[in-house]
Structure formats: structure tokens, C-alpha cells
Design a protein around this motif. Structure first.
Motif, short mmCIF file in Angstrom:
data_model
loop_
_atom_site.label_atom_id
_atom_site.label_comp_id
_atom_site.label_asym_id
_atom_site.label_seq_id
_atom_site.Cartn_x
_atom_site.Cartn_y
_atom_site.Cartn_z
N ARG A 259 0.83 -1.22 0.00
CA ARG A 259 0.00 0.00 0.00
C ARG A 259 0.86 1.26 0.00
NH1 ARG A 259 -2.86 -2.78 4.26
NH2 ARG A 259 -2.01 -1.26 5.68
N VAL A 260 1.99 1.22 0.70
CA VAL A 260 2.86 2.39 0.81
C VAL A 260 3.60 2.66 -0.50
CG1 VAL A 260 4.92 3.31 1.95
CG2 VAL A 260 3.13 2.21 3.30
N PHE A 261 4.18 1.62 -1.10
CA PHE A 261 5.05 1.81 -2.26
C PHE A 261 4.33 1.67 -3.60
CE2 PHE A 261 8.09 0.61 1.08
CZ PHE A 261 8.81 1.78 1.10
N SER A 262 3.12 1.16 -3.59
CA SER A 262 2.36 1.02 -4.83
C SER A 262 0.89 1.26 -4.50
CB SER A 262 2.56 -0.38 -5.41
OG SER A 262 1.75 -0.54 -6.54
N PRO A 263 0.49 2.54 -4.44
CA PRO A 263 -0.85 2.86 -3.95
C PRO A 263 -2.00 2.27 -4.75
CG PRO A 263 0.29 4.83 -4.74
CD PRO A 263 1.24 3.70 -4.83
N GLY A 264 -1.81 1.93 -6.02
CA GLY A 264 -2.88 1.33 -6.81
C GLY A 264 -3.89 2.36 -7.28
N SER A 265 -5.00 1.86 -7.77
CA SER A 265 -6.04 2.72 -8.33
C SER A 265 -6.78 3.48 -7.23
CB SER A 265 -7.04 1.87 -9.11
OG SER A 265 -8.18 2.63 -9.43
N PRO A 266 -7.00 4.78 -7.44
CA PRO A 266 -7.74 5.56 -6.43
C PRO A 266 -9.20 5.14 -6.34
CG PRO A 266 -7.10 6.95 -8.29
CD PRO A 266 -6.50 5.61 -8.52
N LEU A 267 -9.70 4.40 -7.33
CA LEU A 267 -11.09 3.94 -7.30
C LEU A 267 -11.23 2.49 -6.87
CD1 LEU A 267 -13.14 5.26 -10.35
CD2 LEU A 267 -13.46 5.71 -7.95
N ALA A 268 -10.14 1.85 -6.48
CA ALA A 268 -10.18 0.43 -6.14
C ALA A 268 -11.21 0.13 -5.05
CB ALA A 268 -8.80 -0.05 -5.70
N ASP A 269 -11.42 1.07 -4.14
CA ASP A 269 -12.36 0.85 -3.04
C ASP A 269 -13.68 1.59 -3.28
OD1 ASP A 269 -10.33 -0.61 -1.86
OD2 ASP A 269 -9.59 1.08 -0.73
N GLY A 270 -13.93 2.00 -4.52
CA GLY A 270 -15.15 2.72 -4.85
C GLY A 270 -15.10 4.15 -4.33
N LEU A 271 -16.11 4.92 -4.71
CA LEU A 271 -16.21 6.30 -4.24
C LEU A 271 -17.68 6.68 -4.17
CD1 LEU A 271 -15.20 9.19 -3.58
CD2 LEU A 271 -14.98 9.57 -6.05
N LEU A 272 -18.13 7.06 -2.99
CA LEU A 272 -19.47 7.59 -2.77
C LEU A 272 -19.29 9.08 -2.52
CD1 LEU A 272 -22.53 7.07 -2.25
CD2 LEU A 272 -21.92 6.81 0.18
N ILE A 273 -19.94 9.90 -3.35
CA ILE A 273 -19.72 11.34 -3.28
C ILE A 273 -20.98 12.06 -3.78
CG2 ILE A 273 -18.68 11.39 -5.58
CD1 ILE A 273 -16.70 13.52 -4.52
N SER A 274 -21.22 13.24 -3.26
CA SER A 274 -22.39 13.99 -3.71
C SER A 274 -22.18 14.51 -5.13
CB SER A 274 -22.66 15.18 -2.78
OG SER A 274 -21.67 16.18 -2.94
N GLY B 258 -11.80 16.36 -19.62
CA GLY B 258 -10.76 15.36 -19.81
C GLY B 258 -10.53 14.46 -18.61
N LYS B 259 -11.18 14.75 -17.50
CA LYS B 259 -10.99 13.93 -16.30
C LYS B 259 -11.78 12.63 -16.40
CE LYS B 259 -9.58 16.77 -12.45
NZ LYS B 259 -9.85 17.12 -11.07
N LYS B 260 -11.25 11.63 -15.75
CA LYS B 260 -11.91 10.34 -15.60
C LYS B 260 -12.28 10.20 -14.12
CE LYS B 260 -10.23 8.14 -19.59
NZ LYS B 260 -11.26 8.37 -20.54
N THR B 261 -13.06 9.18 -13.81
CA THR B 261 -13.49 9.00 -12.42
C THR B 261 -12.30 8.80 -11.48
OG1 THR B 261 -13.89 6.65 -12.87
CG2 THR B 261 -15.79 8.13 -12.94
N SER B 262 -11.27 8.11 -11.93
CA SER B 262 -10.11 7.90 -11.06
C SER B 262 -9.43 9.23 -10.74
CB SER B 262 -9.12 6.93 -11.71
OG SER B 262 -8.70 7.41 -12.96
N ASP B 263 -9.48 10.20 -11.66
CA ASP B 263 -8.89 11.51 -11.40
C ASP B 263 -9.66 12.25 -10.30
OD1 ASP B 263 -7.00 11.16 -13.46
OD2 ASP B 263 -8.42 11.92 -14.95
N ILE B 264 -10.96 12.07 -10.26
CA ILE B 264 -11.77 12.73 -9.23
C ILE B 264 -11.45 12.13 -7.86
CG2 ILE B 264 -14.15 12.99 -8.37
CD1 ILE B 264 -14.99 13.32 -11.29
N ALA B 265 -11.25 10.82 -7.80
CA ALA B 265 -10.99 10.15 -6.52
C ALA B 265 -9.57 10.39 -6.01
CB ALA B 265 -11.23 8.64 -6.67
N ARG B 266 -8.64 10.64 -6.90
CA ARG B 266 -7.23 10.79 -6.52
C ARG B 266 -7.04 11.94 -5.54
NH1 ARG B 266 -5.33 10.18 -11.17
NH2 ARG B 266 -4.70 8.03 -10.90
#
Length: 182
Positions: free
Chosen positions: A129-144, A155-163
Motif C-alpha cells: 500500500r505504501v510503495f504502490s498505492p494502486g487505483s484511487p477507485l479500487a475501493d469505490g467512491l461515494l460522493i455527492s 478530460g478527467k476520468k473517475t479515477s482523477d476525481i478520486a485521486r
């Protein structure tokens, strides 16, 4: 706005948004984990934003009753969504039983962004987890919806919003999407 009473909480219904590309099998697994939410009336709509798939992704989405947006952008998905809360998932991620109540509690209290807890068998080792954080959406995202729109830029994708978002971890489990082979 649509509300539904879930386990004593008035929940704004949720729009699920999933970006895909040649993800037919993975999408089917993800949609299977959402059936409970559909049965309970929590899901307002499921929107698939497809980026040029040549597999059967469109058929999987159609069979599940999803809104399928071919070659459109994330903002098009935002505009089609009918609810005030978004749940972003990666194709292949699966929510485990028991996810509805924690989501209802979180949304009812109008808290900020949240993600799911990885199932015990899918938690990554600490150093990984420390050295290879992985996808910012791997755990999903609940957001208003309001906060999603504020974070969006062309140009943004969902992973960009979660990052980089500070997210509350929900007491609901997810099996993350398998890592894509390069």
C-alpha cells in the motif's frame, strides 16, 4: 429529488457511474453486486460510460437495464444521473452484502466522500500500500453530485476525481477489481 426509506434512514437515491472499455465480464460481476440495492430501491440509475469497447459490454449493460453512453464523457454521465449522490465503481469491483445500510447512514448525514473497506481476503500488505498505492477507485467512491461537479474538469476520468480525496471508510466491504495485466 427522490428519497427512499432504508433501515430507518431517508436516503437520497444513488446513481452508479462506471467507466468501461472492453469490460463485459468485469461489468457483469460489478452489476451482480448491485442487485440488492436495486431490489431495495436505493439505486436511481446505473450509467455506463463506455470508451470504445468492441466486446459485449453494451449487451451486458442493456441486459441489466443500465443507461449506456458510448464514446461520451464523464460530464455526460453526470448530466444523465437522476440522483444527488454518485457511487463510482471500477468494472470488476463487487460490493458485498450489507453495503446498503452504511451507504444510507453516510448519505443521510450528508457527510463528504467515502469509500468501502476491502474484504479481509483482498486487503493489501502494508508495504504494498505504501510503495504502490494502486487505483484511487479500487475501493469505490461515494460522493455527492455537487462535490463531483466541483472536482470535475474536462478530460478527467473517475479515477482523477478520486485521486487525493480524503475519504471516510464505510463499514461495508468491497472486493476490488482485479489488476489489469499490461
Amino acid at each position: 429529488m427522490e428519497f427512499v426509506l432504508i433501515m430507518g434512514y431517508w436516503l437520497l437515491m444513488i446513481s452508479v457511474l462506471i467507466e468501461t472499455h472492453n469490460s463485459d465480464e468485469a461489468l457483469a460481476r460489478t452489476l451482480g453486486g448491485l442487485v440488492g440495492g436495486a431490489v431495495e430501491g436505493v439505486l436511481s440509475d446505473v450509467i455506463i460510460i463506455d470508451h470504445g469497447s468492441v466486446d459485449q459490454t453494451h449487451r451486458v449493460a442493456d441486459a441489466a437495464g443500465c443507461i449506456f453512453l458510448r464514446d461520451q464523457t464523464l460530464i455526460d454521465g453526470f448530466r444523465r444521473a437522476r440522483s444527488e449522490w454518485f457511487l463510482f465503481l471500477e468494472p470488476g469491483a463487487r460490493l458485498l452484502d450489507g453495503w446498503i445500510e452504511p451507504v444510507a447512514v453516510h448519505a443521510e448525514r450528508m457527510q463528504g466522500p467515502a469509500c468501502f473497506t476491502r474484504s479481509h481476503t483482498h486487503r493489501r500488505p502494508f508495504l504494498s500500500r505504501v510503495f504502490s498505492p494502486g487505483s484511487p477507485l479500487a475501493d469505490g467512491l461515494l460522493i455527492s453530485k455537487r462535490q463531483s461537479m466541483a472536482l470535475f474538469s474536462p478530460g478527467k476520468k473517475t479515477s482523477d476525481i478520486a485521486r487525493g480525496l480524503a475519504m471516510k471508510r464505510l463499514r461495508a466491504e468491497i472486493i476490488p477489481a482485479p489488476l489489469k495485466k499490461s
